[in-house]
Design a protein around this motif. Structure first.
Motif, mmCIF file in Angstrom:
data_model
loop_
_atom_site.group_PDB
_atom_site.id
_atom_site.type_symbol
_atom_site.label_atom_id
_atom_site.label_comp_id
_atom_site.label_asym_id
_atom_site.label_seq_id
_atom_site.Cartn_x
_atom_site.Cartn_y
_atom_site.Cartn_z
ATOM 1 N N GLN A 82 0.847 -1.184 0.000
ATOM 2 C CA GLN A 82 0.000 0.000 0.000
ATOM 3 C C GLN A 82 0.885 1.237 0.000
ATOM 4 O OE1 GLN A 82 -2.371 -1.037 3.596
ATOM 5 N NE2 GLN A 82 -4.160 -0.755 2.279
ATOM 6 N N VAL A 83 0.324 2.357 -0.495
ATOM 7 C CA VAL A 83 1.069 3.607 -0.518
ATOM 8 C C VAL A 83 0.847 4.329 0.802
ATOM 9 C CG1 VAL A 83 1.318 5.860 -1.628
ATOM 10 C CG2 VAL A 83 0.935 3.813 -3.021
ATOM 11 N N ARG A 84 1.922 4.473 1.555
ATOM 12 C CA ARG A 84 1.845 5.177 2.841
ATOM 13 C C ARG A 84 2.320 6.619 2.644
ATOM 14 N NH1 ARG A 84 3.688 3.629 8.941
ATOM 15 N NH2 ARG A 84 3.825 5.770 9.715
ATOM 16 N N ILE A 85 1.489 7.558 3.126
ATOM 17 C CA ILE A 85 1.820 8.979 3.029
ATOM 18 C C ILE A 85 1.772 9.565 4.427
ATOM 19 C CG2 ILE A 85 1.294 11.171 1.896
ATOM 20 C CD1 ILE A 85 -0.348 9.612 -0.140
ATOM 21 N N ASP A 86 2.880 10.151 4.860
ATOM 22 C CA ASP A 86 2.968 10.779 6.186
ATOM 23 C C ASP A 86 3.076 12.285 6.020
ATOM 24 O OD1 ASP A 86 3.206 8.397 7.992
ATOM 25 O OD2 ASP A 86 4.956 8.018 6.738
ATOM 26 N N ALA A 87 2.191 13.008 6.699
ATOM 27 C CA ALA A 87 2.282 14.467 6.705
ATOM 28 C C ALA A 87 3.440 14.869 7.604
ATOM 29 C CB ALA A 87 0.977 15.074 7.196
ATOM 30 N N LEU A 88 4.320 15.738 7.099
ATOM 31 C CA LEU A 88 5.499 16.148 7.866
ATOM 32 C C LEU A 88 5.300 17.476 8.588
ATOM 33 C CD1 LEU A 88 8.277 15.193 5.275
ATOM 34 C CD2 LEU A 88 7.388 13.833 7.173
ATOM 35 N N GLY A 89 4.214 18.162 8.264
ATOM 36 C CA GLY A 89 3.944 19.448 8.908
ATOM 37 C C GLY A 89 2.673 19.402 9.728
ATOM 38 N N THR A 90 2.073 20.553 9.915
ATOM 39 C CA THR A 90 0.866 20.633 10.744
ATOM 40 C C THR A 90 -0.405 20.411 9.941
ATOM 41 O OG1 THR A 90 0.843 23.034 10.408
ATOM 42 C CG2 THR A 90 1.976 22.200 12.366
ATOM 43 N N LEU A 91 -0.353 20.626 8.623
ATOM 44 C CA LEU A 91 -1.551 20.438 7.807
ATOM 45 C C LEU A 91 -1.794 18.952 7.554
ATOM 46 C CD1 LEU A 91 -1.171 23.313 5.172
ATOM 47 C CD2 LEU A 91 -2.630 23.257 7.208
ATOM 48 N N PRO A 92 -3.047 18.505 7.661
ATOM 49 C CA PRO A 92 -3.330 17.072 7.511
ATOM 50 C C PRO A 92 -3.502 16.651 6.054
ATOM 51 C CG PRO A 92 -5.347 18.226 8.035
ATOM 52 C CD PRO A 92 -4.254 19.266 8.029
ATOM 53 N N LEU A 93 -3.580 15.357 5.853
ATOM 54 C CA LEU A 93 -3.949 14.755 4.575
ATOM 55 C C LEU A 93 -5.410 14.324 4.671
ATOM 56 C CD1 LEU A 93 -0.832 12.398 4.430
ATOM 57 C CD2 LEU A 93 -1.026 14.624 3.307
ATOM 58 N N TYR A 94 -6.044 14.092 3.530
ATOM 59 C CA TYR A 94 -7.443 13.679 3.537
ATOM 60 C C TYR A 94 -7.621 12.448 2.655
ATOM 61 C CZ TYR A 94 -8.540 18.165 5.696
ATOM 62 O OH TYR A 94 -8.596 19.242 6.556
ATOM 63 N N ARG A 106 -4.850 2.247 -1.061
ATOM 64 C CA ARG A 106 -4.801 1.121 -1.981
ATOM 65 C C ARG A 106 -5.073 1.617 -3.408
ATOM 66 N NH1 ARG A 106 -8.091 -0.189 2.127
ATOM 67 N NH2 ARG A 106 -9.926 0.052 0.777
ATOM 68 N N ALA A 107 -5.033 0.710 -4.363
ATOM 69 C CA ALA A 107 -5.266 1.051 -5.762
ATOM 70 C C ALA A 107 -6.614 1.742 -5.925
ATOM 71 C CB ALA A 107 -5.211 -0.216 -6.625
ATOM 72 N N ARG A 108 -6.627 2.831 -6.683
ATOM 73 C CA ARG A 108 -7.790 3.639 -7.014
ATOM 74 C C ARG A 108 -8.296 4.502 -5.869
ATOM 75 N NH1 ARG A 108 -7.384 4.468 -12.163
ATOM 76 N NH2 ARG A 108 -7.023 2.539 -13.323
ATOM 77 N N GLN A 109 -7.688 4.408 -4.690
ATOM 78 C CA GLN A 109 -8.074 5.323 -3.616
ATOM 79 C C GLN A 109 -7.472 6.697 -3.877
ATOM 80 O OE1 GLN A 109 -7.253 3.029 0.192
ATOM 81 N NE2 GLN A 109 -9.227 3.982 0.680
ATOM 82 N N GLN A 110 -8.183 7.727 -3.432
ATOM 83 C CA GLN A 110 -7.752 9.092 -3.681
ATOM 84 C C GLN A 110 -7.380 9.783 -2.374
ATOM 85 O OE1 GLN A 110 -10.975 10.901 -5.842
ATOM 86 N NE2 GLN A 110 -10.586 9.707 -7.716
ATOM 87 N N VAL A 111 -6.328 10.567 -2.448
ATOM 88 C CA VAL A 111 -5.803 11.288 -1.286
ATOM 89 C C VAL A 111 -5.663 12.755 -1.667
ATOM 90 C CG1 VAL A 111 -3.926 11.469 0.382
ATOM 91 C CG2 VAL A 111 -4.508 9.230 -0.593
ATOM 92 N N ILE A 113 -3.822 16.127 -1.008
ATOM 93 C CA ILE A 113 -2.606 16.693 -0.420
ATOM 94 C C ILE A 113 -2.596 18.170 -0.783
ATOM 95 C CG2 ILE A 113 -0.090 16.562 -0.291
ATOM 96 C CD1 ILE A 113 -0.245 13.712 -1.330
ATOM 97 N N GLY A 114 -2.807 19.041 0.213
ATOM 98 C CA GLY A 114 -2.956 20.458 -0.084
ATOM 99 C C GLY A 114 -4.233 20.680 -0.869
ATOM 100 N N ARG A 115 -4.127 21.320 -2.022
ATOM 101 C CA ARG A 115 -5.290 21.553 -2.875
ATOM 102 C C ARG A 115 -5.368 20.543 -4.022
ATOM 103 N NH1 ARG A 115 -4.903 28.128 -3.829
ATOM 104 N NH2 ARG A 115 -4.874 28.770 -1.629
ATOM 105 N N SER A 116 -4.468 19.593 -4.055
ATOM 106 C CA SER A 116 -4.391 18.647 -5.164
ATOM 107 C C SER A 116 -4.942 17.286 -4.763
ATOM 108 C CB SER A 116 -2.938 18.490 -5.633
ATOM 109 O OG SER A 116 -2.398 19.726 -6.048
ATOM 110 N N LEU A 117 -5.576 16.628 -5.720
ATOM 111 C CA LEU A 117 -6.149 15.308 -5.499
ATOM 112 C C LEU A 117 -5.290 14.275 -6.220
ATOM 113 C CD1 LEU A 117 -8.573 13.867 -4.174
ATOM 114 C CD2 LEU A 117 -9.734 14.011 -6.395
ATOM 115 N N TRP A 118 -4.794 13.299 -5.457
ATOM 116 C CA TRP A 118 -3.914 12.261 -5.983
ATOM 117 C C TRP A 118 -4.627 10.908 -5.929
ATOM 118 C CZ3 TRP A 118 1.364 13.360 -7.306
ATOM 119 C CH2 TRP A 118 1.769 14.675 -7.033
ATOM 120 N N GLU A 119 -4.300 10.029 -6.863
ATOM 121 C CA GLU A 119 -4.911 8.701 -6.909
ATOM 122 C C GLU A 119 -3.823 7.645 -7.077
ATOM 123 O OE1 GLU A 119 -8.930 7.619 -8.855
ATOM 124 O OE2 GLU A 119 -7.427 7.100 -10.370
#
Length: 477
Positions: A82-94, A106-111, A113-119
């Motif tokens: 799985q793709v693990r993403i850790d926030a390094l600052g105070t702003l969270p991930l969604y 997991r595959a096809r899940q969207q995250v 990060i800031g104002r951008s949507l990653w898949e």
């Protein structure tokens, strides 16, 4: 390219297991984090067990254009498939509408990060040559800290190559860089350039070379050999140099400056490299021809000290052109030396012609012009609009690009084959990967110009408001 000091020689083959010659027998499963919306649209990250950082700081492998993704914002790696993403600052991930400082996608899940949507994408298919080049481009772009050229369109960039151009247009292209012909910041065309003149120069150079070949085959006059070597060694490097001259959209470097640096920079870089070869003889004995990747790239970078202090050359695209100029000078003198050596050897004029042809073709795929152009652009990107300081050579943003160029040069010279593509395909793959880095650096340079233009527009707007308000107040009184 080959070491200027010594010709390439055999060494042990790669100890890595060779891939099947049939690409259909090789299957890969790659985790990719792809931006599908927002400021970082079209960017993608190849995710593996080694962590990479996303953000705007110098130690981030992937540079973000998202205004909320500042500093070292997130660390990304593969964990339990799985793709693990850790926030390094105070702003969270969604993820799935929930905020968190750490997400596993997991595959096809969207995250978000800031104002951008990653898949998360997983690519599982037979490895083709194109996929291999793409993977190598991903790795090299991440290692060098250069974004992939998402804005680039080949058809649009080279649309003017086939159009008719008269002599006045050619003269206008060369008449730049003077006090009267350098555009102001607001007048710079920061769209993707459409170079075409380099093709004309290349065709003219090749025509001259074939003219010398015809004369040699007809008359066998020894006096033709210097011209044959000179034109053959100059044709491709100078054509590439004209390409970077056209790409330099600030138009603030004159043809005189380019010619002067081509000659002096070529000589100085070769002399420095020869001294370095003498001082690092043990390295050469250990690495063989691959040692040129370290020695010669260092020599060419040190040569850039001739021009890096020029305050008027402030743009990343300036560094790309100036670096390519030093690299072109080095390539011309080196190729002429190898051609002369071949002519005086047992192969005679046949070996000389083969040497000129091979080195000319390989220069298009990669080599001193491209590698030094990249390191020059990286150095100017670090310097920006500040006075030069030697500590800039230690900036990670520069060192990462220099390290990648050294690696490309060493791999180019090393006597081993790459998986999938074999020995000769190695040069094609390295060339394609190098050009991806060059296009990414051009994209970065254009963004730098646009940002400076936007800042100047805001500043001028503020000055106009400051002028208008007192006048309005006076009128009211």
């Amino acid at each position: 390219m080959d070491s200027f000091e010594r010709s390439p020689h055999g060494s042990s083959t790669s100890g890595e297991p060779q891939a099947s010659a049939d690409p259909s027998h090789t299957v890969t499963g790659r985790h990719l984090l792809v931006c599908i919306a927002g400021p970082d649209l079209h960017k993608r990250i190849l995710v593996g067990s080694a962590a990479v950082q996303l953000g705007t700081s110098a130690d981030c492998a992937v540079l973000s254009d998202d205004p909320e993704v500042v500093g070292a914002f997130a660390r990304i790696r593969l964990e339990n498939n799985q793709v693990r993403i850790d926030a390094l600052g105070t702003l969270p991930l969604y993820i799935d509408g929930h905020s968190s400082s750490t997400v596993l996608a997991r595959a096809r899940q969207q995250v978000r990060i800031g104002r951008s949507l990653w898949e998360v994408h997983i690519a599982t298919q037979p490895v083709s040559v194109f996929d291999f080049v793409s993977r190598m481009g991903d790795h090299l772009s991440n290692a060098a800290g250069i974004e992939k050229p998402a804005e680039w369109n080949a058809g649009e960039m080279f649309a003017d190559v086939t159009k008719k151009h008269d002599d006045s247009e050619i003269e206008a292209n060369f008449t730049v860089g003077t006090a009267l012909t350098t555009p102001q910041l607001g007048e710079i065309d920061s769209r993707w350039p459409k170079p075409w003149l380099f093709v004309r120069v290349c065709l003219l150079s090749l025509a001259l070379y074939w003219g010398f070949l015809f004369a040699w085959d007809r008359f066998h006059n020894v006096n033709l050999i210097p011209g044959l070597i000179m034109i053959g060694s100059v044709a491709i490097p100078v054509s590439l140099l004209i390409f970077f001259f056209e790409v330099n959209v600030p138009r603030n470097i004159s043809l005189y400056q380019v010619i002067r640096l081509l000659l002096t920079g070529g000589l100085v870089s070769i002399v420095i490299s020869l001294f370095l070869f003498d001082w690092t003889e043990g390295l050469s004995n250990w690495l063989g021809a691959a040692s040129a990747g370290i020695v010669e790239e260092t020599g060419k970078v040190l040569t850039l000290l001739l021009v890096v202090r020029e305050k008027r050359f402030r743009w990343t695209l300036n560094g790309l052109l100036l670096g390519a100029t030093v690299g072109a000078g080095f390539a011309i003198f080196e190729s002429a030396g190898y051609a002369l050596r071949a002519a005086l050897g047992p192969g005679g004029d046949v070996a000389m012609r083969d040497t000129i042809l091979n080195r000319g073709v390989l220069t298009l795929l990669g080599g001193h012009v491209l590698w030094t152009g990249l390191t020059g652009a990286a150095l100017w990107r670090v310097r920006d609009n500040r006075p030069f300081d030697r500590s800039m050579f230690g900036d990670p943003r520069f060192l990462r690009v220099l390290g990648v160029c050294m690696l490309l040069h060493m791999t180019w010279n090393a006597d081993f084959a790459l998986p999938i593509v074999g020995y000769y395909g190695k040069f094609m793959v390295l060339g394609a990967a190098t050009w991806l880095l060059v296009l990414g650096m051009i994209q970065s340079g254009l963004k730098q110009v646009r940002e400076a233009q936007a800042e100047e527009a805001i500043r001028r707007s503020g000055q106009m408001e400051a002028t208008i308000i007192p006048i309005s107040s006076a009128s009211a009184r």
